[in-house]
Design a protein around this motif. Structure first.
Motif, PDB file in Angstrom:
ATOM      1  N   LEU A 189       0.788  -1.182  -0.179  1.00  0.00           N
ATOM      2  CA  LEU A 189       0.093   0.053  -0.027  1.00  0.00           C
ATOM      3  C   LEU A 189       0.948   1.265   0.109  1.00  0.00           C
ATOM      4  CD1 LEU A 189      -2.803  -1.483   2.511  1.00  0.00           C
ATOM      5  CD2 LEU A 189      -2.442  -1.464   0.137  1.00  0.00           C
ATOM      6  N   ILE A 218      -8.239  -5.812  -1.724  1.00  0.00           N
ATOM      7  CA  ILE A 218      -7.197  -5.161  -1.560  1.00  0.00           C
ATOM      8  C   ILE A 218      -6.175  -5.871  -0.398  1.00  0.00           C
ATOM      9  CG2 ILE A 218      -5.654  -3.083  -1.061  1.00  0.00           C
ATOM     10  CD1 ILE A 218      -7.885  -1.489  -2.012  1.00  0.00           C
ATOM     11  N   THR A 221       0.078  -4.656   2.865  1.00  0.00           N
ATOM     12  CA  THR A 221       0.277  -3.520   4.198  1.00  0.00           C
ATOM     13  C   THR A 221       1.053  -2.467   3.401  1.00  0.00           C
ATOM     14  OG1 THR A 221       2.396  -4.747   4.995  1.00  0.00           O
ATOM     15  CG2 THR A 221      -0.373  -5.267   5.952  1.00  0.00           C
ATOM     16  N   GLU A 225      -1.665   2.930   4.316  1.00  0.00           N
ATOM     17  CA  GLU A 225      -2.975   2.146   4.440  1.00  0.00           C
ATOM     18  C   GLU A 225      -3.976   2.898   5.100  1.00  0.00           C
ATOM     19  OE1 GLU A 225      -4.170  -1.990   6.811  1.00  0.00           O
ATOM     20  OE2 GLU A 225      -2.087  -1.417   6.727  1.00  0.00           O
ATOM     21  N   TYR A 228      -5.635   5.453   2.425  1.00  0.00           N
ATOM     22  CA  TYR A 228      -6.152   4.658   1.498  1.00  0.00           C
ATOM     23  C   TYR A 228      -7.798   4.388   2.227  1.00  0.00           C
ATOM     24  CZ  TYR A 228      -2.129   4.555  -1.390  1.00  0.00           C
ATOM     25  OH  TYR A 228      -0.956   4.880  -1.989  1.00  0.00           O
ATOM     26  N   LYS A 229      -7.628   3.863   3.247  1.00  0.00           N
ATOM     27  CA  LYS A 229      -8.856   3.470   4.001  1.00  0.00           C
ATOM     28  C   LYS A 229      -9.959   4.898   4.132  1.00  0.00           C
ATOM     29  CE  LYS A 229      -7.468  -0.798   6.539  1.00  0.00           C
ATOM     30  NZ  LYS A 229      -7.335  -1.301   7.607  1.00  0.00           N
ATOM     31  N   THR A 242     -12.442  -4.795   0.972  1.00  0.00           N
ATOM     32  CA  THR A 242     -12.033  -5.438   2.055  1.00  0.00           C
ATOM     33  C   THR A 242     -10.652  -5.450   1.820  1.00  0.00           C
ATOM     34  OG1 THR A 242     -13.741  -7.381   1.552  1.00  0.00           O
ATOM     35  CG2 THR A 242     -11.620  -8.111   2.812  1.00  0.00           C
ATOM     36  N   TRP A 243      -9.710  -5.078   3.105  1.00  0.00           N
ATOM     37  CA  TRP A 243      -8.495  -4.810   3.171  1.00  0.00           C
ATOM     38  C   TRP A 243      -8.135  -6.180   4.190  1.00  0.00           C
ATOM     39  CZ3 TRP A 243      -6.988  -0.444   1.039  1.00  0.00           C
ATOM     40  CH2 TRP A 243      -7.724   0.758   0.853  1.00  0.00           C
TER      41      TRP A 243
END
Length: 368
Positions: A189, A218, A221, A225, A228-229, A242-243
């Protein structure tokens, strides 16, 4: 053959190199500044208190170890030394006085490092100059490398095991039965991989096809991170994403095989070879890639993949719409991708070529 790698012992790619040569009955040593275990290989760990993720200043410590590296190589007495990454381990090898080593360039060492300053460029040129022969994972990176050296460069792509990355891992029913249109990728990420572009494209796709049950997987790590969330929240697609965090190779192979479309939207040329795209293709999954040369070289645009302009969420969203609207296209690209990888990027075929290059280099007496 007794081969010594000067490289990160905790790298999955280095583990793959070691595993192949061990399978062929060769003796394998690794001199590393990071701690790692590779079954069957003898690891010579030089503990500098680093984990391999530090910046340039921290990695200057590497250069102080040239004498120790020289002594280790003298003790191991390898038939060939293969150094990985030009501007860290490569610089150490150059300073150590090791003669006739093979240098594998990786990506950011060629694309990013020399652009930082005149001193950075000088260090890269010095490292390349002292190598006997160069390996590059792609033709695109070889072209970039030739800006700094006239040495011979062999193309050594990252292959994948097509018995491991395989459509047989798919457990889902087709999208039109399953009810979900699943897209995704396995990547760190970090900004260079275009995760933000993918998220924005997913939001645009939702606007264009609001009734589609889009799901975005996705895996990985990285330092961005949380950013992006937060972006997924702002775009209103957080519940669609879904991470997974870091996943081991087995889970990564399962993830690729169970996607409807794999998306690799990298934005920088230092994505020197699209091994993620090759893994997805081997899994029988259609791929969308950005127009980064290393990605277009790992695919065959129009045959195994669709190609879009990098950093262009609208273009990526249009490609996703095209994929969703045309399941026949998806099926054709997926089948072609599997055949393409089996023909060009099968793991053992790629490493047999590397093994032959090293054998030839030894037989030629490592002549510079």
């Amino acid at each position: 053959m007794r081969i010594c790698f000067l490289a990160e012992a905790n790298s999955a790619h280095i583990e793959k190199w070691c595993r192949y040569f061990l399978e062929q009955g060769h003796e394998v040593h690794v001199i590393s500044f990071t701690k790692g275990e590779i079954p069957g290989a003898e690891i010579h760990w030089i503990d500098l208190g680093l984990d391999g993720n530090e910046g340039d200043l921290a990695k200057l410590k590497y250069l102080t170890q040239a004498g120790k590296v020289r002594r280790l190589v003298k003790k191991i007495r390898p038939d060939v030394v293969n150094v990985h990454y030009a501007t860290s381990y490569g610089a150490v090898a150059a300073l150590s006085g090791i003669w006739g080593y093979v240098l594998s360039v990786w990506g950011s060492d060629i694309y990013d490092f020399p652009k930082k300053s005149i001193l950075h460029r000088a260090l890269l040129r010095f490292s390349l100059k002292r190598a006997g022969i160069l390996f590059s994972t792609s033709r695109a990176m070889a072209r970039e490398t030739r800006k700094y050296t006239r040495k011979s460069i062999r193309i050594t792509p990252f292959g994948v095991d097509t018995s491991f990355f395989t459509p047989k891992r798919r457990k889902r029913l087709p999208e039109y039965v399953d009810g979900r249109f699943m897209i995704g990728l396995v990547k760190k990420l970090e900004p260079k991989y275009g995760i933000d572009v993918l998220l924005r494209a997913a939001a645009v796709f939702r606007e264009k096809r609001p009734n589609v049950n889009l799901r975005l997987m996705i895996a990985g790590t990285g330092t961005h991170e949380e950013e992006y969330k937060k972006l997924a929240e702002e775009l209103g697609i957080a519940e669609r994403v879904t991470w997974t965090g870091f996943i081991p190779a087995e889970e990564a192979a399962n993830l690729w095989a169970n996607l409807d479309v794999a998306v690799i939207p990298s934005v920088l040329d230092s994505e020197s070879f699209g091994v993620s795209a090759v893994e997805a293709e081997a899994s029988g999954v259609p791929v969308i890639v950005s127009d980064v040369p290393g990605l277009t070289e790992a695919t065959r645009p129009g045959y195994t993949a669709l190609t879009v302009k990098r950093q262009d969420p609208e273009a990526l969203a249009e490609a996703l719409v095209q994929m969703y609207d045309d399941p026949v296209l998806r099926g054709r690209l997926g089948l072609n991708g599997r055949k393409y990888v089996q023909k060009r990027y099968e793991y053992r075929d790629c490493f047999r070529q590397i093994e032959q290059y090293l054998t030839d280099w030894i037989e030629r007496g490592k002549k510079l």
